[in-house]
Motif scaffolding. Structure first.
Motif, PDB file in Angstrom:
ATOM      1  N   VAL A   1      30.231  43.071  48.716  1.00  0.00           N
ATOM      2  CA  VAL A   1      30.721  42.847  47.279  1.00  0.00           C
ATOM      3  C   VAL A   1      31.065  41.785  46.558  1.00  0.00           C
ATOM      4  O   VAL A   1      30.887  40.850  47.065  1.00  0.00           O
ATOM      5  CB  VAL A   1      32.391  43.505  47.595  1.00  0.00           C
ATOM      6  CG1 VAL A   1      33.592  43.444  46.565  1.00  0.00           C
ATOM      7  CG2 VAL A   1      32.614  44.207  48.441  1.00  0.00           C
TER       8      VAL A   1
ATOM      9  N   ARG B   1      35.874  40.639  44.419  1.00  0.00           N
ATOM     10  CA  ARG B   1      36.761  41.214  45.805  1.00  0.00           C
ATOM     11  C   ARG B   1      38.330  41.088  45.148  1.00  0.00           C
ATOM     12  O   ARG B   1      38.675  41.964  46.087  1.00  0.00           O
ATOM     13  CB  ARG B   1      36.473  40.302  46.887  1.00  0.00           C
ATOM     14  CG  ARG B   1      34.130  40.099  46.822  1.00  0.00           C
ATOM     15  CD  ARG B   1      34.211  39.102  48.324  1.00  0.00           C
ATOM     16  NE  ARG B   1      32.987  39.006  48.067  1.00  0.00           N
ATOM     17  CZ  ARG B   1      31.792  37.934  48.412  1.00  0.00           C
ATOM     18  NH1 ARG B   1      32.573  36.627  48.499  1.00  0.00           N
ATOM     19  NH2 ARG B   1      30.526  38.279  48.539  1.00  0.00           N
TER      20      ARG B   1
ATOM     21  N   ASN C   1      29.411  39.392  53.038  1.00  0.00           N
ATOM     22  CA  ASN C   1      29.710  40.375  51.967  1.00  0.00           C
ATOM     23  C   ASN C   1      29.002  41.294  51.100  1.00  0.00           C
ATOM     24  O   ASN C   1      28.544  40.298  50.345  1.00  0.00           O
ATOM     25  CB  ASN C   1      31.869  39.671  51.657  1.00  0.00           C
ATOM     26  CG  ASN C   1      32.408  40.863  51.256  1.00  0.00           C
ATOM     27  OD1 ASN C   1      32.064  41.885  50.917  1.00  0.00           O
ATOM     28  ND2 ASN C   1      33.218  40.255  50.857  1.00  0.00           N
TER      29      ASN C   1
END
Length: 763
Positions: free
Chosen positions: A297, A302, A295
């Protein structure tokens, strides 16, 4: 249920003067009905007990009080005619002692005393009862400071007169948030506080009453705050809607640009990312969905971005936010995400499309802009502080340099007046050096004033020969001392300039003095002029020490000087040529210099715009006034106040020699003692006095003597424009700068007539 204020005063038919102490009560009210229900019983019970009452209220309230008293059986005309009830219009009484928004305290006490004295004299049984609304009017007018001052004056009057006072305030006066501090002071000004009708009086303590009043005030503030916040929220909502529309238009345009583009289904499941996403992050959709560590981000962003995205899906509104996205090299970059729903024909959402934009450049620019603003603000503050410090230093320098010069100049004038011929050479030496010091101080302050744009040029057509003659006269003492040879060649025709005679004479005097100082004894100096097209060019040439090539480009800069030796100890401060350039520039001209080098002399060129030929008035040369005893009608009683014993004693002797009667004081208290028993026509005050300065002394003299205040003259070492303005505002008729110019002082004294009825001094 309303309570009467009269209950607080224990009014009965068997009352005696000692039964009621003088009190100062405040009654708060939210409605006028409650005010009438509270005050009318207070009025009626006192009137029934044969206690005089004074009402200072608005005309509408007076009418309502009269109506309700009439209903209680009182003959209003009778009790007003007999003086038991006296009513005054609150607004009209205020007008008797208000100066704009300020209260004239002396006048207020006089007017209020006149209102109180007659009914107090008639009141033999107990203190007079007074009800007032003037403070309420002042507060309602937005002038709480004046209201508090009036409360203070009422308290002071109670020390002189025997009366009790009830003041009424409407709670609506205290809606503003910043009124809290004034409200507390208002409560402190009263001996008793009565809350508004939302609370019962009963037999509670005064402390509890005050707490109740404060609670009511805070409730009013909270209500005002809620209304204020509601209005702000409505404005913010409108602004956000407008911003959303604008940003949606922008995002539509951004879809066509080379950004990271993404698509989801109606439920928000990502199903397409542009190639630019993979290029930027190196993470595919599959890797993102199956591997949490992939991921891109930032972990701290998040939860926020997910909540924002879910809210947009639920509401079907545009989605936008900012978060940090990991680049392929592992660096997190700030990104702006924008998304919009795509609708079906039936209005339902079929998908979401949006973009991701790298905003790191914007963040960097904002940081740089912030730093630049901080640096600029800091630099400006430092410059302003330095400029202020410079001005204060120059003012203090001028003051400190002029103070010791003052007694020297006065002593010289006394020596001239006495005809002391034995010390004539010494006198000339002292006088020459003193004038040199005065010129240095004036030049220094002139440079400061010019750089701040504080020098005004008064132009008129002038013959250049007239200006040069005055400049030669100013510089002649130094020429005589150095035994220089001066050659002047100024045509008498077609040589008009449009300028300020005093300032131009200062320019050429500085150049001539400069030439004399930097030429050896017996040097040759010339000044000539000729017309060149639309300008007149004057040349000042000497055969002195010359100027080196290194110094030549900086010769007009502040504090720049040529080499000095013991033979040229009068070199000055290095400001004369800076002053020359500034003054010539103010006349629209230029000044330049040429020198072949050390030992080869110098030549200065001053170019000034030529003026249109006009017929000049023939001004006869004014001779200085001869110092002699004055006729009796021009003699004055003068008070000199200065802590410099030498200066004040010498000036006193000089003034006495003219026939004036002079009294000396060393400081403010001594001066006030003198004017208490000695008639004075004119007071000459030093500004920098110990104990109290000249401005404070002037104010005390006016307060003590009133209309008999003598004419005030400021005599000070502070000679800047703001100093003169301040002395004028303080009531001084003249502002004279040390060392004093006796001719100017004599002219000032002539214009001031005696302030006393006895006229001028007779001997």
């Amino acid at each position: 249920m309303s309570e009467s204020i009269s209950g607080l005063f224990n009014v009965t038919n068997d009352i005696t003067p000692d039964d009621i102490a003088t009190r100062h009560v405040v009654r708060l009210y939210a409605s006028e009905g409650y005010l009438f229900e509270t005050i009318v019983p207070f009025l009626s019970e006192n009137l029934a007990a044969n206690i005089p009452v004074v009402v200072i209220a608005t005309s509408s309230h007076q009418k309502e009080f009269s109506k309700r008293l009439l209903q209680k059986g009182f003959d209003i005309d009778l009790i007003c005619r007999t003086g038991k009830l006296r009513m005054f219009d609150a607004r009209q009484v205020l007008s008797l002692f208000m100066d704009g928004t300020d209260i004239n305290e002396n006048r207020a006490k006089q007017e209020l005393s006149q209102i109180l004295e007659k009914p107090i004299a008639d009141s033999t049984r107990c203190p007079l009862q007074v009800y007032g609304e003037m403070v309420n009017l002042l507060w309602r007018d937005g002038n709480p400071r004046a209201a508090l001052l009036l409360e203070k004056l009422w308290n002071e009057l109670q020390k002189t007169y025997s009366f009790s006072l009830v003041c009424a305030y409407a709670m609506s006066n205290f809606k503003e948030e910043d009124s809290h501090k004034y409200f507390e002071h208002m409560c402190e000004a009263h001996s008793e506080v009565g809350p508004a009708e939302s609370y019962s009086m009963n037999a509670d303590t005064d402390t509890k009453f005050r707490e109740i009043v404060l609670l009511q005030k805070r409730a009013q503030e909270l209500e005002t705050e809620l209304q204020h916040r509601k209005a702000i929220e409505e404005k913010l909502l409108k602004s956000e809607v407008a911003l959303a529309k604008s940003e949606r238009r922008f995002r539509t345009l951004a879809e066509a640009t080379c950004q990271i583009v993404w698509q989801t289904n109606a439920q928000g499941k990502l199903h397409e990312l542009s190639q630019s996403w993979l290029d930027f992050t190196g993470v595919s959709i599959r890797a993102w969905e199956t591997d949490e560590t992939a991921n891109p981000v930032h972990p701290d962003d998040r939860s926020h971005i997910l909540a924002t995205w879910k809210a947009a899906l639920t509401q079907g509104l545009a989605f936008e936010s900012e978060y940090r996205l990991r680049r392929r090299d592992g660096v997190y970059v700030p990104m702006a995400v924008h998304g919009v729903p795509v609708f079906n024909d039936d209005g339902s959402i079929c998908e979401w499309v949006g973009t991701l934009t790298d905003i790191s450049t914007r963040y960097q620019a904002e940081d740089e802009r912030t730093q630049l603003l901080i640096s600029e603000r800091s630099a400006r503050q430092e410059a302003e502080a330095a400029n202020k410090a410079k001005d204060e230093f120059l003012a203090m320098l001028g003051h400190e340099l002029r103070n010791p010069l003052s007694p020297i100049v006065t002593a010289l004038e006394l020596m001239k007046l006495r005809g002391d011929a034995k010390s004539t050479p010494e006198q000339k030496t002292i006088e020459r050096q003193v004038h040199h010091m005065i010129r240095l101080v004036d030049d220094l302050l002139d440079v400061s004033r010019i750089t701040r744009g504080k020098v005004a040029i008064k132009k008129r057509p002038l013959a250049l020969s007239q200006v040069i003659a005055k400049a030669v006269e100013m510089a002649s003492p130094l020429f005589d001392q150095r035994e220089h040879h001066l050659f002047v060649d100024i045509p008498s025709v077609d040589m008009l300039v449009d300028g300020d005679e005093v300032r131009l004479a200062q320019v050429f005097a500085n150049l001539l003095t400069n030439a004399a100082k930097y030429s050896n004894t017996g040097g040759n100096i010339s000044i000539s002029a000729q017309r060149e097209n639309n300008n007149i060019v004057a040349r000042i040439k000497d055969d002195g020490i010359g100027i080196s090539s290194e110094l030549l480009p900086r010769i007009f800069d502040l504090f720049v000087q040529g080499p000095r030796s013991s033979a040229r100890s009068e070199g000055g401060l290095g400001i004369g040529l800076t002053l020359v350039r500034s003054l010539v520039s103010l006349h629209g001209g230029t000044v330049n210099v040429h020198s072949e080098g050390p030992g080869k002399g110098s030549e200065f060129f001053v170019s000034l715009p030529a003026a249109i030929a006009v017929e000049l008035p023939n001004h006869a040369r004014e001779e200085p006034e001869i110092f002699r005893a004055l006729p009796q009608e021009q003699r004055r009683r003068i008070l000199l106040v200065d802590d410099n014993a030498d200066a004040v004693e010498l000036l006193a002797k000089l003034l006495q020699s003219f026939g004036h009667e002079v009294t000396i004081a060393a400081d403010g208290p001594e001066a006030l003692e003198v004017i208490g028993h000695t008639p004075i026509d004119i007071a000459i005050l030093d500004i920098g006095l110990p104990v109290m300065d000249g401005y404070e002394l002037a104010a005390n003299i006016r307060e003590q003597l009133g209309a008999a205040t003598p004419h005030l003259i400021a005599l000070t070492g502070y000679g800047q424009e703001r100093d003169s303005d301040r002395s004028q505002k303080a009531g001084f008729v003249h502002h004279l700068v040390k060392p004093i110019d006796m001719d100017k002082l004599q002219q000032c004294l002539k214009t001031l007539t005696p302030r006393l009825s006895s006229g001028s001094l007779q001997k």
